[in-house]
Design an enzyme around this catalytic site. Structure first.
Site, PDB file in Angstrom:
ATOM      1  N   ASP A 295      40.857  41.885  39.539  1.00 34.65           N
ATOM      2  CA  ASP A 295      40.155  42.823  40.143  1.00 34.65           C
ATOM      3  C   ASP A 295      40.654  43.624  41.194  1.00 34.65           C
ATOM      4  O   ASP A 295      40.318  44.616  41.768  1.00 34.65           O
ATOM      5  CB  ASP A 295      38.536  42.916  40.280  1.00 34.65           C
ATOM      6  CG  ASP A 295      38.337  41.655  41.175  1.00 34.65           C
ATOM      7  OD1 ASP A 295      39.319  41.322  41.934  1.00 34.65           O
ATOM      8  OD2 ASP A 295      37.268  41.495  41.473  1.00 34.65           O
TER       9      ASP A 295
ATOM     10  N   ASP B 222      48.544  40.934  41.697  1.00 31.34           N
ATOM     11  CA  ASP B 222      47.995  41.968  42.154  1.00 31.34           C
ATOM     12  C   ASP B 222      48.818  42.764  43.148  1.00 31.34           C
ATOM     13  O   ASP B 222      49.292  43.968  43.223  1.00 31.34           O
ATOM     14  CB  ASP B 222      46.779  41.912  42.729  1.00 31.34           C
ATOM     15  CG  ASP B 222      45.610  41.349  41.730  1.00 31.34           C
ATOM     16  OD1 ASP B 222      45.313  42.214  40.781  1.00 31.34           O
ATOM     17  OD2 ASP B 222      45.535  40.131  41.802  1.00 31.34           O
TER      18      ASP B 222
ATOM     19  N   GLY C 227      46.026  36.523  42.960  1.00 29.81           N
ATOM     20  CA  GLY C 227      46.005  37.954  43.911  1.00 29.81           C
ATOM     21  C   GLY C 227      47.291  38.155  44.176  1.00 29.81           C
ATOM     22  O   GLY C 227      47.649  39.329  44.412  1.00 29.81           O
TER      23      GLY C 227
ATOM     24  N   ILE D 264      44.352  34.414  45.965  1.00 26.04           N
ATOM     25  CA  ILE D 264      43.120  34.445  46.924  1.00 26.04           C
ATOM     26  C   ILE D 264      42.652  33.138  47.193  1.00 26.04           C
ATOM     27  O   ILE D 264      42.786  32.297  46.383  1.00 26.04           O
ATOM     28  CB  ILE D 264      41.930  35.351  46.473  1.00 26.04           C
ATOM     29  CG1 ILE D 264      40.720  35.681  47.410  1.00 26.04           C
ATOM     30  CG2 ILE D 264      41.455  34.577  45.131  1.00 26.04           C
ATOM     31  CD1 ILE D 264      39.885  36.800  46.954  1.00 26.04           C
TER      32      ILE D 264
ATOM     33  N   GLU E  23      43.367  34.671  36.981  1.00 30.12           N
ATOM     34  CA  GLU E  23      41.895  34.934  36.980  1.00 30.12           C
ATOM     35  C   GLU E  23      41.009  34.529  36.010  1.00 30.12           C
ATOM     36  O   GLU E  23      40.125  34.148  35.975  1.00 30.12           O
ATOM     37  CB  GLU E  23      41.682  36.458  37.270  1.00 30.12           C
ATOM     38  CG  GLU E  23      41.920  36.772  38.789  1.00 30.12           C
ATOM     39  CD  GLU E  23      43.395  37.141  38.997  1.00 30.12           C
ATOM     40  OE1 GLU E  23      43.614  37.617  40.196  1.00 30.12           O
ATOM     41  OE2 GLU E  23      44.359  36.725  38.230  1.00 30.12           O
TER      42      GLU E  23
END
Length: 270
Positions: A152, A124, A121, A66, A144
């Protein structure tokens, strides 16, 4: 083909190649990325001529995760009201989750081709893909934890199904880096390639092989694998029985049988 800001999309025959396209920023996932992923995977899902999707990164890296500028901006928009802040943050997290749910929910197999950074990210994202392939120097990290937060957008939910709890927890709690060979040993990636060119060539060859199969059979197989991850064996068996009650009457089955008998490749309709 629609022009995107943070992604580049190419259709090569039956393969959609989706490239994260912010090389100057190590392909960090900015505001546009999250909405564009939903749009692109809706297009992949709806376009019958596309049978397989491949995700890779332009430049030196797959993705550094991210974009921190986006997080800073979100932090700057908070108010004095804890309830309203919480509701806003929650809504935003669910919006980001939707980008990778779109990959997981896509009817077509999605293959990640990973080189350079695959951080935060980006983990993810690859957790939501069906298969992962990497270069030896690919750099994986659940970063993270070092940002003072829990991942998340899917890593902690999807990764245990791929590599098991023990190693997933070690990686999530420490945030340590792992390279291609270790990722291969853990079963996170299926195969490791020497460099980026070999990686893309290998993954495209595999994607072509999958694209030549019956699209209905591939669709059913992906649906059952996903369903079984989240349901009991008995529920999965019941579902495939009902699904195949229709699908075994497909033209594809006759074509596949005839091709098998004549030892010639079958040509399936989209």
């Amino acid at each position: 083909m629609h022009e995107y800001q943070s992604l580049k999309v190419e259709q090569q025959g039956a393969i959609a190649h989706i490239l994260i396209n912010r090389p100057a920023k190590a392909n960090a996932m900015d505001e546009a990325f999250w909405t564009e992923m939903v749009e692109v995977f809706d297009w992949v899902d709806q376009t019958d001529s596309v049978r397989v999707a491949v995700i890779s990164g332009v430049g030196e890296h797959f993705s550094a995760g991210i974009d921190l500028a986006m997080l800073a901006q979100a932090a700057g928009s908070l108010t004095q009201d804890i309830g309203r802040n919480a509701e806003r943050i929650r809504r935003n997290i669910l919006r980001l989750q939707a980008a990778f749910n779109a990959v997981d929910d896509c009817r077509k197999p999605v293959i990640a081709a990973i080189h350079g950074y695959c951080i935060g990210g980006a983990i993810d994202l690859i957790s939501a893909c069906d298969m992962r392939y990497a270069t030896a120097d690919a750099h994986f990290s659940i970063k993270e934890i070092d940002m003072g937060m829990a991942a998340d957008v899917g890593t902690l939910q999807r990764l245990p199904h791929l590599i098991g709890d023990g190693m997933m927890q070690e990686l999530a709690y420490t945030g340590r880096a792992m390279h291609g060979d270790e990722a291969r040993q853990l079963g996170l990636v299926n195969k490791v390639y020497a460099d980026h060119a070999e990686l893309i060539e290998g993954v495209m060859t595999l994607a072509g092989e999958i694209a030549a199969k019956s699209p209905l059979a591939i669709r059913g197989t992906k649906e059952m694998i996903r369903y079984s991850r989240d349901h009991s064996v008995a529920e999965g068996l019941n579902y495939i029985a009902t699904w195949n009650a229709a699908m075994l009457q497909s033209e594809d089955l006759k074509l596949a049988m005839a091709a098998h008998m004549s030892k010639k490749p079958a040509e399936f309709a989209d």
